[in-house]
Scaffold this active site. Structure first.
Site, PDB file in Angstrom:
ATOM      1  N   HIS A 241       0.980  -1.271   0.115  1.00 28.11           N
ATOM      2  CA  HIS A 241       0.144   0.114  -0.010  1.00 28.11           C
ATOM      3  C   HIS A 241       0.786   1.526  -0.030  1.00 28.11           C
ATOM      4  CE1 HIS A 241      -3.459  -2.354   1.311  1.00 28.11           C
ATOM      5  NE2 HIS A 241      -2.674  -3.108   2.163  1.00 28.11           N
TER       6      HIS A 241
HETATM    7  C1  BDR Z   1      -2.998   0.757   5.492  1.00 23.96           C
HETATM    8  O1  BDR Z   1      -3.025  -0.117   6.616  1.00 23.96           O
HETATM    9  C2  BDR Z   1      -1.779  -0.515   7.146  1.00 23.96           C
HETATM   10  O2  BDR Z   1      -2.130  -1.948   7.849  1.00 23.96           O
HETATM   11  C3  BDR Z   1      -0.903  -0.238   6.303  1.00 23.96           C
HETATM   12  O3  BDR Z   1       0.301   0.026   6.632  1.00 23.96           O
HETATM   13  C4  BDR Z   1      -1.374   0.597   5.280  1.00 23.96           C
HETATM   14  O4  BDR Z   1      -1.079   2.032   5.565  1.00 23.96           O
HETATM   15  C5  BDR Z   1      -3.471  -0.199   4.531  1.00 23.96           C
HETATM   16  O5  BDR Z   1      -5.017  -0.251   4.869  1.00 23.96           O
END
Ligand code: BDR
Ligand code: CA
Length: 311
Positions: A241
């Site tokens: 992400h």
């Molecule tokens: C987001 O949530 C976290 O678990 C990850 O680092 C990312 O920023 C994804 O939903």
């Protein structure tokens, strides 16, 4: 010209890769890293940020601890995804660099107050608590923010922590509401785009072939956090992400999306933290964000390997 940025983050393996990408990129000048509670509590996110900067050999980057709780709610964390440390998957030494004494929110405010008009980009990789609090405490900093580029939210992909909400927005919807209503130029990398940026075995092999300690660490982190999403979605790889935020700054042509209105649900328990995105333009609410929904995944992963292997 270099882009001056502050990275606000809750590392997290994908946050870590985003930080490494920024530190490895000549287009970007990291003014500071501000830590927030999210994937794991604040003491761990601020510990992890220091480990990451030391791994990159960038011990001069100032690191600040910020809010340890969302605005007006209890903290929700994600050890089930990221492990107990938040950075499970590789063993790194205890960091020697120290946290700055200044609170992250004060660092954000002071840095922006001392900066020229629209000159600093805030990159948000976690819950928006620090940034929302800074905007609440000092609304005049808005003039000097060039853009906020954030990972958060979802529309067609809906949710990952609940059926309706993405983790970063779910954890602190009140902070997200402040940011989305602020009038700052916003770029949003939601699950709609990050779920098109899936890691894959070829990329992991390429990383390992670089014969670099940092690439091996990234491969270790990736292999750890992938297990959660590959089981959940039945895919070969997992969404990486947060580096989408930094990749967008380096090469926005890798991404596409629409300027639309996005509102945050704060009231309903059922849909708390939902990003209500008017993708089809069915309301007359004004556009407040560039909401990304597609990425050239091959270009994204090549950029990551090319940059991180040079650190
Ligand atoms: C987001 O949530 C976290 O678990 C990850 O680092 C990312 O920023 C994804 O939903
Ligand atoms: Ca994150």
């Amino acid at each position: 010209m270099q882009k001056n940025i502050i990275i606000d983050t809750d590392p997290g393996q994908d946050d870590a890769v985003a930080i490494l990408l920024a530190l490895a990129s000549p287009e970007i000048n990291v003014l500071g890293i501000t830590c927030v509670a999210g994937n794991v509590p604040l003491d761990k996110t601020s510990f992890n940020a220091r480990q990451i900067c030391e791994l990159a050999g960038k011990t001069e980057i100032p690191i600040f601890a910020g809010c340890d709780q969302p605005i007006g709610r209890g903290l929700v964390t994600a050890e089930h995804v990221h492990g107990n440390t938040g950075l499970d998957g590789a063993t790194l030494p205890k960091p020697k660099i120290e946290l700055h004494a200044t609170h992250a929110v004060d660092f954000i405010i002071e840095t922006l107050k001392g900066a020229p008009n629209k000159s600093i980009t805030l990159c948000s990789l976690g819950p928006l608590t620090n940034i929302g609090t800074a905007l609440q405490k000092a609304p005049d900093i808005i003039d000097n923010i060039k853009q906020i580029v954030l990972m958060g939210g979802a529309y067609f992909e809906v949710g990952n922590i609940t059926p309706a909400a993405e983790f970063n927005i779910f954890v602190d919807p009140e902070a997200a509401e402040i940011v989305f209503k602020s009038g700052v130029d916003l770029v949003v990398a939601p699950l709609d785009v990050t779920h098109k940026a899936l890691t894959n075995p070829t990329w992991i092999s390429e990383l390992k072939a670089q014969k670099s300690l940092i690439c091996d660490v990234v491969a270790g982190w990736t292999s750890f956090f992938e297990r959660f999403d590959t089981e959940k979605y039945g895919t070969q790889g997992a969404p990486l992400h947060d580096p989408c935020v930094i990749a967008y700054l380096i090469d926005p042509k890798l991404f596409s999306g629409r300027h639309i209105n996005v509102e945050i649900e704060t009231k309903s328990e059922l849909t708390r933290g939902m990003t209500v995105a008017d993708w089809w333009g069915v309301t007359d609410r004004p556009a407040n964000a560039l909401f990304l929904n597609d990425v050239n995944a091959a270009g994204y992963f090549s950029l990551l390997t090319a940059r991180i292997s040079k650190l």
